[in-house]
Structure formats: C-alpha cells, structure tokens
Write a protein that holds these residues in place. Structure first.
Motif, PDB file in Angstrom:
ATOM      1  N   SER A 236       0.830  -1.204   0.000  1.00 13.88           N
ATOM      2  CA  SER A 236       0.000   0.000   0.000  1.00 13.88           C
ATOM      3  C   SER A 236       0.865   1.256   0.000  1.00 13.88           C
ATOM      4  O   SER A 236       0.511   2.261  -0.615  1.00 13.88           O
ATOM      5  CB  SER A 236      -0.933   0.005   1.212  1.00 13.88           C
ATOM      6  OG  SER A 236      -1.842  -1.069   1.142  1.00 13.88           O
ATOM      7  N   GLY A 240       0.910   3.961  -2.873  1.00 14.79           N
ATOM      8  CA  GLY A 240       0.701   5.367  -2.547  1.00 14.79           C
ATOM      9  C   GLY A 240       1.581   6.300  -3.349  1.00 14.79           C
ATOM     10  O   GLY A 240       1.269   7.484  -3.497  1.00 14.79           O
ATOM     11  N   GLY A 246      -6.971   7.137  -1.015  1.00 13.64           N
ATOM     12  CA  GLY A 246      -6.945   6.120   0.018  1.00 13.64           C
ATOM     13  C   GLY A 246      -7.928   4.996  -0.240  1.00 13.64           C
ATOM     14  O   GLY A 246      -7.590   3.812  -0.127  1.00 13.64           O
ATOM     15  N   ASN A 249      -6.876   2.841  -3.065  1.00 13.59           N
ATOM     16  CA  ASN A 249      -5.745   2.025  -2.626  1.00 13.59           C
ATOM     17  C   ASN A 249      -6.236   0.807  -1.849  1.00 13.59           C
ATOM     18  O   ASN A 249      -5.735  -0.310  -2.018  1.00 13.59           O
ATOM     19  CB  ASN A 249      -4.817   2.880  -1.759  1.00 13.59           C
ATOM     20  CG  ASN A 249      -3.382   2.408  -1.806  1.00 13.59           C
ATOM     21  OD1 ASN A 249      -3.089   1.302  -2.248  1.00 13.59           O
ATOM     22  ND2 ASN A 249      -2.476   3.245  -1.351  1.00 13.59           N
ATOM     23  N   VAL A 250      -7.231   1.010  -0.985  1.00 12.30           N
ATOM     24  CA  VAL A 250      -7.816  -0.106  -0.241  1.00 12.30           C
ATOM     25  C   VAL A 250      -8.335  -1.168  -1.207  1.00 12.30           C
ATOM     26  O   VAL A 250      -8.100  -2.373  -1.042  1.00 12.30           O
ATOM     27  CB  VAL A 250      -8.965   0.379   0.667  1.00 12.30           C
ATOM     28  CG1 VAL A 250      -9.736  -0.812   1.233  1.00 12.30           C
ATOM     29  CG2 VAL A 250      -8.431   1.225   1.807  1.00 12.30           C
ATOM     30  N   THR A 253      -5.212  -2.862  -3.662  1.00 13.15           N
ATOM     31  CA  THR A 253      -4.258  -3.734  -2.967  1.00 13.15           C
ATOM     32  C   THR A 253      -4.958  -4.666  -1.981  1.00 13.15           C
ATOM     33  O   THR A 253      -4.506  -5.795  -1.774  1.00 13.15           O
ATOM     34  CB  THR A 253      -3.206  -2.906  -2.216  1.00 13.15           C
ATOM     35  OG1 THR A 253      -3.844  -2.079  -1.252  1.00 13.15           O
ATOM     36  CG2 THR A 253      -2.426  -2.041  -3.180  1.00 13.15           C
ATOM     37  N   GLY A 254      -6.075  -4.206  -1.412  1.00 12.06           N
ATOM     38  CA  GLY A 254      -6.766  -5.017  -0.414  1.00 12.06           C
ATOM     39  C   GLY A 254      -7.318  -6.309  -0.971  1.00 12.06           C
ATOM     40  O   GLY A 254      -7.394  -7.318  -0.257  1.00 12.06           O
ATOM     41  N   GLU A 275      -4.934  -2.965   6.205  1.00 13.26           N
ATOM     42  CA  GLU A 275      -5.021  -2.473   4.829  1.00 13.26           C
ATOM     43  C   GLU A 275      -5.549  -1.046   4.788  1.00 13.26           C
ATOM     44  O   GLU A 275      -5.039  -0.202   4.039  1.00 13.26           O
ATOM     45  CB  GLU A 275      -5.929  -3.399   4.002  1.00 13.26           C
ATOM     46  CG  GLU A 275      -6.087  -2.980   2.559  1.00 13.26           C
ATOM     47  CD  GLU A 275      -4.751  -2.848   1.847  1.00 13.26           C
ATOM     48  OE1 GLU A 275      -4.539  -1.819   1.174  1.00 13.26           O
ATOM     49  OE2 GLU A 275      -3.909  -3.751   1.966  1.00 13.26           O
ATOM     50  N   SER A 279      -3.321   2.019   3.447  1.00 15.39           N
ATOM     51  CA  SER A 279      -3.790   2.650   2.210  1.00 15.39           C
ATOM     52  C   SER A 279      -3.996   4.147   2.374  1.00 15.39           C
ATOM     53  O   SER A 279      -3.709   4.923   1.464  1.00 15.39           O
ATOM     54  CB  SER A 279      -5.102   1.998   1.752  1.00 15.39           C
ATOM     55  OG  SER A 279      -4.887   0.662   1.355  1.00 15.39           O
ATOM     56  N   GLY A 282      -1.259   6.637   1.642  1.00 16.17           N
ATOM     57  CA  GLY A 282      -0.913   6.978   0.266  1.00 16.17           C
ATOM     58  C   GLY A 282      -1.150   8.441  -0.062  1.00 16.17           C
ATOM     59  O   GLY A 282      -0.493   8.996  -0.947  1.00 16.17           O
TER      60      GLY A 282
END
Length: 685
Positions: A236, A240, A246, A249-250, A253-254, A275, A279, A282
């Motif tokens: 994460s 970022g 955010g 990003n969750v 990658t989550g 996570e 995230s 970022g």
C-alpha cells in the motif's frame, strides 16, 4: 453497511463493489463519455486551447454528466428515472458550455450578472448539489447548504455571527460566475493536476504495477514475523507513490493482501484495519500525493515539490509506525511469516518489469527539478503510454531485436520531451498504437490502454465532485468573512495555548472527516484554523500538513470510517470493529504531526540536517514506545504499569520542553533494558 439514506451511496461501496461505477462502465454510452472526458483533459493539459474558467466549467460538466448517466444505467428498470437522469446529465453538460460560449460577454459585465446568468448559475449550483447528494449522501451537501443559507440569511443572526447581508445576485455571482465559488482553486486543481495524476496511476495499474509492488513486498518482508500484514503495509505504501486515493488504494491492494492475511491466521477485522491504515497513508506519500497536496500548493502559492518535501519524512514515519504495530500484534498473536519458498524474488520482479518504474522515476525527477505538476503529469502519462505500447511491441518481437526497438523508442521519447516538443511525443504514441494494432498481442495492449482512460475518468468523479461542491463553502467564507470570526473564537477558547489549539484542531479534523471526504475536511479546517496556528508561530506549510494528516486519519476513525468500511467489505468483517482496529494500528502515527509542529525540522522546514536527523530518531523512539504501550507487547507481553511507563516515556519525547528530551531518552533506555532483561529471564525459566 451503507451509512447513507435515500439515494445516497456509501463511497466505500462505490469503490469496492462497483454498485455505481461498475454498472456504468458496462454501458456503451458511459464508456464513450469516459473516453471523451479523458481525451478532453489530456488535450487541454498538452495544448491549453481554452482559457481557465471554461476548462473548469466543462470539467464540471463532464463530472455531472457521468454521475447522472451512471445513475441512469442503475435505474434502467424504471424508464421515467432513466429519462430524468439522462435529462439532468444532458442539461449539466450543455450548461457547462455557458462560460465558453459567452466568455467575452461575461467578462464585460463582470460583477453585474444578467437574468440569464443568474438562472444558469442557480441551476448549475443545484445540479452540483444533487450530484453530490447521490454520490456521497447528505453529510457534505448538508454542510455546504448550511453555508449557502448563512450567506443568504446570516444578517439575521446575533453578533458576532452576523454579516452585513448580500443580495441573491451577489451570492450567485460569487458561486458561479467567478473563481471564488464552485470553479475555485479545488475545481482548478481537479481539472488540471489531479485528473492527470489519476490517469497516470490508472495506466500503471493496468500495466501491472500492483503485481510488481506486491511481488517486491512479498520478497522483502513476506518471510518476517507478521509477514503477510507487513506485505499489506509495504504494498500500500508503494501504491501510494502512484495513487493518491486512500479508498482506491484499499480496493486495489486489499483484494490481494486481505485474503493473504486471513489465510495466515489474522482475524478479519485486523486484516481490514491494516489495509485501511496503510492505504490511507498513500495520500501523504510522495511523489503522487492526494488531491489535497495540489490544493495546498495552490493555496500557499508554493511549488508542489515543496509540499512533497514537507510530507516525505512524516509519510515514512507513518508507514514505519504501521509496520511496527503489525510486528507487535504478530508477537501477541504468535503469527509467523511465510516460508521463503512461498515468496517471489523482489529482484526478479524488478528485472522482469523494471520498465514500469521509468515513468515514476521521470515524474519524481521533473517534480524535484522544479517543473510544474501539469508538465510533470503530462510527461509521466505520455511516458507511461510509450513504455506500455513499446514494451508490448518488444515482447512480441522477442530477442535482441525487441530490446533494441524498446530502448530506441524510449530514448527518442525521452529526448522528445526536452527537445522536440509535445507534437513529436503525440506522434510517437500514435505510431506505437498503430503498430500494436497489427502485431500479435498488441490489440490486448491497446484495450488495456483504453481501460486506463475509462478507469481514470471513473476514479476522477468522486474527487472532482467533492472539489466542486466545496467551492460553495469557500465562496461563503470569502464573501462573508466568517473565517475571521471563527478564528477569533478559537483563539479565545484555546487561551493562547498552542497545545490546546492543536488538540482542538485535531478533534475538529477528526469529527469533520468522519462524515465528509478528506478534501473538504482539509479546506474547511485549514481555512479556519491554519491562520490561528500561524499566529502562534507555526509555519504555514506545517500547520496545513497538520490539518491534512488528521483529515486522513479521520477516515479510519469510527463511527464513520470510510476507509475501514471499504476494507471491512473485502474482509467480510464488522465495519465498526475494523474501524476501532484501524485506530489502534494507526495510534503510533498520531504523535508525528504534534512533533512536527513543535520542531518543524521534521518537515525539513528550518534547522540543519543534523536537527532533522535528531528529530527522526526521537520520533522513531516515541513511535516505538507508543506502539508497545498501545499493543501491550515488546519482547514479551507488558504489564499495565509497564505500558504506563512506555506511554510516559513517549509523551516526554513528544513534549517540546527542553529538559523532557533528556528525561525521555533516559527513561526509554532504562525501560527497554529492564524489559529485555526480564524477557530473557522469562525465556530461561
């Protein structure tokens, strides 16, 4: 799980389940609108064919058109709703051309709006509110509507809250016809820098950057204690650097890291919390930070590189604190890392896809050498397209010939940016696209590039709509001067105490950020509070970063924690429990902004490099002790009084009184040595 009523949609659901945007992209009209939107933004960034206000207005028109068109697709079972949604979308885009068609007349009658100006302005502002309500629920629109009501009726309030009173024409003129309302700085930043950087991240994600970052994280920390959770933090953090959102990003990658953590024994709530915490960082991780960073640069009239410089060390400390909390939690739960044979080689991953780092490296270089974010983003985006298309051709050719072609294309493209101009670069991209159309496997690369354009437009919608709506709030503050009244009240409440002012600012940011996105949280709090902190001796950029930092942490703080809710939906965990775990994981990071205020050298503002190094060491020790006290574990489990000592030592290091540093370091050293000795005795026994 949704926090909103009526037609409001939880942003976490939008991004995680695709309940709005996913359906929209499956529709051919939405697909072409998104392509047109991205194309318009790229052309205006590269060639600047229009003046600023029409660009902002058309940008908003595309945003509203996409929102209403997406709802038309969702409501496709109801013909009346479909017709109404498309009508609202068409009206939004048609009215967005008003500033372009009547640009000369609007300039000539500036400050004296006509009846048509007032009618169009009222309709457009109402459409912005309706699109925001549908997209984000009632919280932010209700707050902004309160400011509109204050502008219209504030003269009837008691002193000192009242103002002199403003006519309807003055209010509409403020919100619609100039650059102090919905087309203000946030909208300008959304229409220029933010969209380009969102496209940049979207293209890299489509090209496989997520897989590269995940492989690097697995190869470096996957085998250590708590490895799967550390992989989430590192992945994460790397994401970022290219993705300033955010929630996005969750989601990206989550989908990989949360199931990995659960498979290795982490409880679902903790996996989601790790996570979410990682995230959200970022948004403060250079070089591609969140939209707030661009707004901050424009507001403070400084370069974006200056914002990145101030954010760099706090961002690294944020991720260091997250890694430390994960390590301690793994110690409590007795969780180990993955076996080395399960982890890919980080070096091997970089060797396979090193070319994806070229656009990111170019972006960093340009930003640090003083180029504008607009130019840097355009270069980064074009280089990404060239790298993707060129590597596809090279892979299909194979062998030495393919490598020669790739290096030749990359060299010509790089020189073109600095010597040959944008037209040559566009020609190179077009030529590579044409070649990919005919080579084996090239058409899939072209489809991937198109998906990047569509995903970029999709991701820009929530950010852009929030930036537009919050313009009404800014317009009210500049029109009525309410910010000054609030500032005087807060100074009186804090009693000229910097610590109390910081504490009140933190609480205000957390409360505001629970219900509204980071952008309006920052704008509201920075507008009202940053001048107070500046009067108390805090450098402006440090005070703005303080507000920004806690606006981000608000998305992790229950009862409304959007990032935690998004992660919980992937982890299939309880959203509220995930939110409280997020606060626990992020707890050590809460000390960083306070330390930066008391010693700005932590943000590279004043002082020598030695001062900065000392602050970094002090911050790391404070984070370590704060984390140990929060989790209740260091080498072994801590008793309650040991946790109290750890908290006390950390607090002494955070405090700005000179003697507290010496006492804090001595107490820290004594505590760690004593606890280590006790843990060794326990192991021997």
């Amino acid at each position: 799980m949704s926090q909103h009523d009526g037609n409001g949609v939880d942003p976490s659901e939008i991004d995680t389940k695709g309940e709005v945007f996913g359906h929209g992209i499956e529709s051919r009209p939405i697909f072409w609108i998104a392509i047109a939107f991205s194309t318009f933004q790229i052309v205006t960034a590269a060639y600047s064919p229009l003046s600023s206000l029409p660009v902002r207005s058309i940008h908003v028109g595309f945003l509203l058109l996409l929102v209403f068109a997406l709802y038309a697709v969702i409501d496709r079972e109801n013909p009346l709703k479909v017709a109404a949604d498309w009508a609202l979308g068409a009206a939004s885009f048609a009215l967005s051309l008003y500033h372009l068609v009547f640009e000369a007349e609007l300039i000539q009658r500036s400050g004296d709006p006509s009846t048509a100006d007032l009618a169009v302005g009222t309709i457009v502002v109402a459409l912005v509110f309706e699109a925001s309500r549908r997209l984000m629920g009632w919280e932010l629109p209700a707050l902004c509507l309160g400011f509109v009501a204050y502008a219209a009726f504030g003269q009837y309030l008691p002193a000192p809250l009242d103002h002199r009173g403003y006519g309807f024409d003055q209010i509409v003129n403020q919100y619609f016809l100039g650059t102090e309302g919905i087309y203000g700085i946030p909208c300008y930043v959304s229409a220029t820098y933010i969209f380009l950087f969102i496209l940049f991240g979207s293209f890299l994600e489509q090209a496989g950057m997520i897989r590269l970052f995940t492989d690097v994280a697995l190869g470096t920390v996957g085998h250590t204690k708590g490895g799967p959770a550390k992989v989430a933090v590192v992945t994460s953090g790397l994401m970022g650097t290219i993705n300033g959102s955010g929630i996005a990003n969750v989601v990206t990658t989550g989908a990989l890291t949360i199931p990995l953590m659960k498979r290795f024994g982490y409880r679902a709530e903790f996996a989601g919390a790790v996570e979410a915490t990682a995230s959200m960082g970022g948004q403060i991780m250079p070089p591609v930070m969140g939209a707030v960073a661009f707004i901050m640069a424009e507001t403070l009239n400084i370069s974006y590189a200056e914002v990145c410089k101030a954010a760099a060390i706090p961002a690294l400390l944020y991720y260091a604190s997250a890694l430390w909390m994960v390590h301690l939690e793994a110690g409590v739960a007795g969780l180990h890392g993955m076996s080395k044979d399960q982890c890919p080689s980080a070096l091997g991953a970089l060797k396979r896809q090193w070319f994806l780092m070229v656009p990111l490296g170019a972006l960093v270089y340009l930003l640090l050498t003083g180029f504008t974010p607009m130019y840097s983003g355009t270069v980064g985006l074009a280089l990404t397209a060239i790298v993707i298309l060129g590597s596809s051709i090279a892979a299909n050719m194979g062998g030495m010939a393919g490598r020669v072609v790739f290096w030749l294309v990359l060299g010509v493209a790089s020189s073109a940016f600095f010597k040959l101009g944008i037209d040559v670069v566009v020609g190179i991209v077009a030529a590579l696209a044409a070649v990919n159309f005919f080579v084996r496997g090239g058409r899939e690369t072209l489809r991937m590039s198109v998906r990047g354009l569509v995903e970029g437009a999709r991701s820009a919608v929530p950010v852009g709509v929030a930036c537009t709506l919050v313009g009404t709030l800014i317009g009210t503050m500049t029109l009525t001067g309410v910010a000054g009244t609030f500032t005087q009240g807060l100074i009186a409440l804090s009693g000229d105490s910097l610590f109390l002012a910081l504490l009140l600012t933190m609480v205000a940011s957390l409360i505001l950020g629970m219900g509204i996105p980071t952008i309006p949280t920052y704008i509201i709090t920075a507008s009202l509070v940053a001048p107070i902190l500046y009067k108390m001796g805090v450098p402006l950029i440090v005070s703005h970063m303080f507000v920004f930092y806690f606006g981000i942490l608000a998305d992790l703080t229950p009862p409304v924690a959007l990032a935690a809710f998004a992660a919980a939906s992937i982890a299939r965990a309880d959203p509220s429990a995930t939110g409280w775990w997020s606060v626990r994981v992020a707890m050590a990071g809460f000390v960083v902004p306070f330390m930066a205020v008391y010693d700005p050298s932590l943000m590279l503002e004043g002082g020598t490099l030695l001062d900065t190094a000392y602050m970094v060491v002090k911050a790391l020790v404070a984070i370590g002790l704060w984390g140990a006290g929060t989790i209740g574990f260091l080498f072994t489990r801590l008793a309650w009084w040991e946790r109290a000592v750890a908290f006390a030592a950390a607090a002494l290091l955070v405090a700005a009184i000179p003697w507290t540093d010496q006492v804090g370091f001595v107490l820290s050293a004594a505590f760690v040595a004593w606890h280590w000795f006790q843990s060794r005795k326990a192991v021997a026994a």
